[in-house]
Design a protein around this motif. Structure first.
Motif, PDB file in Angstrom:
ATOM      1  N   LEU A   1       0.833  -1.206   0.000  1.00 50.64           N
ATOM      2  CA  LEU A   1       0.000   0.000   0.000  1.00 50.64           C
ATOM      3  C   LEU A   1       0.869   1.257   0.000  1.00 50.64           C
ATOM      4  CD1 LEU A   1      -2.677   1.524   0.206  1.00 50.64           C
ATOM      5  CD2 LEU A   1      -2.531   1.232   2.698  1.00 50.64           C
ATOM      6  N   VAL A   2       1.873   1.289   0.864  1.00 45.06           N
ATOM      7  CA  VAL A   2       2.735   2.465   0.948  1.00 45.06           C
ATOM      8  C   VAL A   2       3.485   2.664  -0.366  1.00 45.06           C
ATOM      9  CG1 VAL A   2       4.739   3.465   2.118  1.00 45.06           C
ATOM     10  CG2 VAL A   2       2.933   2.368   3.451  1.00 45.06           C
ATOM     11  N   ASN A   3       4.004   1.586  -0.929  1.00 47.70           N
ATOM     12  CA  ASN A   3       4.707   1.693  -2.208  1.00 47.70           C
ATOM     13  C   ASN A   3       3.780   2.214  -3.300  1.00 47.70           C
ATOM     14  OD1 ASN A   3       7.205   0.832  -1.241  1.00 47.70           O
ATOM     15  ND2 ASN A   3       6.772  -1.307  -1.675  1.00 47.70           N
ATOM     16  N   SER A   4       2.555   1.726  -3.321  1.00 45.87           N
ATOM     17  CA  SER A   4       1.582   2.175  -4.319  1.00 45.87           C
ATOM     18  C   SER A   4       1.243   3.650  -4.133  1.00 45.87           C
ATOM     19  CB  SER A   4       0.301   1.342  -4.229  1.00 45.87           C
ATOM     20  OG  SER A   4       0.562   0.007  -4.577  1.00 45.87           O
ATOM     21  N   LEU A   5       0.998   4.055  -2.883  1.00 50.99           N
ATOM     22  CA  LEU A   5       0.682   5.457  -2.616  1.00 50.99           C
ATOM     23  C   LEU A   5       1.860   6.359  -2.957  1.00 50.99           C
ATOM     24  CD1 LEU A   5      -1.266   5.132   0.741  1.00 50.99           C
ATOM     25  CD2 LEU A   5      -2.206   5.776  -1.486  1.00 50.99           C
ATOM     26  N   LYS A   6       3.063   5.894  -2.682  1.00 48.82           N
ATOM     27  CA  LYS A   6       4.259   6.680  -2.999  1.00 48.82           C
ATOM     28  C   LYS A   6       4.368   6.905  -4.510  1.00 48.82           C
ATOM     29  CE  LYS A   6       9.130   6.736  -1.684  1.00 48.82           C
ATOM     30  NZ  LYS A   6      10.170   5.979  -0.985  1.00 48.82           N
ATOM     31  N   ARG A   7       4.126   5.855  -5.265  1.00 47.31           N
ATOM     32  CA  ARG A   7       4.166   5.951  -6.728  1.00 47.31           C
ATOM     33  C   ARG A   7       3.064   6.863  -7.247  1.00 47.31           C
ATOM     34  NH1 ARG A   7       1.173   3.120  -9.866  1.00 47.31           N
ATOM     35  NH2 ARG A   7       0.810   1.488  -8.320  1.00 47.31           N
TER      36      ARG A   7
ATOM     37  N   ARG B   1      -5.460   9.320   5.034  1.00 44.77           N
ATOM     38  CA  ARG B   1      -5.142   7.914   5.333  1.00 44.77           C
ATOM     39  C   ARG B   1      -4.374   7.791   6.637  1.00 44.77           C
ATOM     40  NH1 ARG B   1      -5.980   3.802   1.539  1.00 44.77           N
ATOM     41  NH2 ARG B   1      -6.770   4.588  -0.422  1.00 44.77           N
ATOM     42  N   ALA B   2      -3.476   8.742   6.896  1.00 45.75           N
ATOM     43  CA  ALA B   2      -2.734   8.725   8.160  1.00 45.75           C
ATOM     44  C   ALA B   2      -3.679   8.995   9.332  1.00 45.75           C
ATOM     45  CB  ALA B   2      -1.610   9.750   8.124  1.00 45.75           C
ATOM     46  N   GLU B   3      -4.613   9.914   9.161  1.00 48.70           N
ATOM     47  CA  GLU B   3      -5.565  10.234  10.222  1.00 48.70           C
ATOM     48  C   GLU B   3      -6.474   9.044  10.527  1.00 48.70           C
ATOM     49  OE1 GLU B   3      -7.481  13.753   8.756  1.00 48.70           O
ATOM     50  OE2 GLU B   3      -5.804  15.045   9.355  1.00 48.70           O
ATOM     51  N   LYS B   4      -6.844   8.286   9.502  1.00 48.84           N
ATOM     52  CA  LYS B   4      -7.695   7.111   9.683  1.00 48.84           C
ATOM     53  C   LYS B   4      -6.928   5.930  10.260  1.00 48.84           C
ATOM     54  CE  LYS B   4     -10.824   8.091   5.854  1.00 48.84           C
ATOM     55  NZ  LYS B   4     -11.254   7.627   4.523  1.00 48.84           N
ATOM     56  N   GLY B   5      -5.593   5.979  10.169  1.00 51.70           N
ATOM     57  CA  GLY B   5      -4.790   4.870  10.670  1.00 51.70           C
ATOM     58  C   GLY B   5      -4.454   3.832   9.618  1.00 51.70           C
ATOM     59  N   THR B   6      -4.812   4.116   8.371  1.00 49.75           N
ATOM     60  CA  THR B   6      -4.505   3.184   7.282  1.00 49.75           C
ATOM     61  C   THR B   6      -3.000   3.096   7.060  1.00 49.75           C
ATOM     62  OG1 THR B   6      -6.577   3.824   6.236  1.00 49.75           O
ATOM     63  CG2 THR B   6      -5.024   2.607   4.881  1.00 49.75           C
ATOM     64  N   ILE B   7      -2.329   4.246   7.217  1.00 51.94           N
ATOM     65  CA  ILE B   7      -0.872   4.298   7.153  1.00 51.94           C
ATOM     66  C   ILE B   7      -0.373   5.003   8.412  1.00 51.94           C
ATOM     67  CG2 ILE B   7      -0.759   4.276   4.622  1.00 51.94           C
ATOM     68  CD1 ILE B   7      -0.216   7.327   4.748  1.00 51.94           C
ATOM     69  N   THR B   8       0.892   4.826   8.729  1.00 54.88           N
ATOM     70  CA  THR B   8       1.460   5.464   9.914  1.00 54.88           C
ATOM     71  C   THR B   8       1.977   6.854   9.569  1.00 54.88           C
ATOM     72  OG1 THR B   8       3.689   4.640   9.515  1.00 54.88           O
ATOM     73  CG2 THR B   8       2.196   3.207  10.782  1.00 54.88           C
ATOM     74  N   GLU B   9       2.326   7.608  10.590  1.00 56.52           N
ATOM     75  CA  GLU B   9       2.914   8.918  10.378  1.00 56.52           C
ATOM     76  C   GLU B   9       4.265   8.785   9.673  1.00 56.52           C
ATOM     77  OE1 GLU B   9       2.913  11.102  14.050  1.00 56.52           O
ATOM     78  OE2 GLU B   9       0.757  10.856  14.287  1.00 56.52           O
ATOM     79  N   ALA B  10       4.998   7.722   9.977  1.00 55.17           N
ATOM     80  CA  ALA B  10       6.274   7.468   9.296  1.00 55.17           C
ATOM     81  C   ALA B  10       6.041   7.176   7.820  1.00 55.17           C
ATOM     82  CB  ALA B  10       7.009   6.309   9.962  1.00 55.17           C
ATOM     83  N   ASP B  11       4.962   6.449   7.518  1.00 61.59           N
ATOM     84  CA  ASP B  11       4.615   6.182   6.117  1.00 61.59           C
ATOM     85  C   ASP B  11       4.303   7.489   5.398  1.00 61.59           C
ATOM     86  OD1 ASP B  11       4.836   3.413   6.497  1.00 61.59           O
ATOM     87  OD2 ASP B  11       2.689   3.183   6.911  1.00 61.59           O
ATOM     88  N   TYR B  12       3.558   8.377   6.069  1.00 58.01           N
ATOM     89  CA  TYR B  12       3.229   9.683   5.491  1.00 58.01           C
ATOM     90  C   TYR B  12       4.505  10.412   5.105  1.00 58.01           C
ATOM     91  CZ  TYR B  12       1.626  14.515   5.141  1.00 58.01           C
ATOM     92  OH  TYR B  12       1.374  15.792   4.699  1.00 58.01           O
TER      93      TYR B  12
END
Length: 48
Positions: free
Chosen positions: A5-11, A26-37
């Motif tokens: 998911l993170v790789n896809s969002l980054k792309r 997505r970070a606020e919902k918890g789908t990704i972490t703050e580090a992922d953001y």
């Protein structure tokens, strides 16, 4: 290690297909972490 998911969002973010606000949501919902953001956008996550 980044998730699929993170790789896809980054792309998609790099291609302009998703906005920084969409990544923040997505970070606020918890789908990704703050580090992922930070990895995706290159900016630190800050609560508004």
């Amino acid at each position: 290690m980044a998730s699929i998911l993170v790789n896809s969002l980054k792309r998609l973010y790099a291609a302009g297909r998703v906005t920084k606000e969409q990544i923040r949501e997505r970070a606020e919902k918890g789908t990704i972490t703050e580090a992922d953001y930070q990895e995706i956008t290159g900016e630190a996550y800050e609560d508004e």
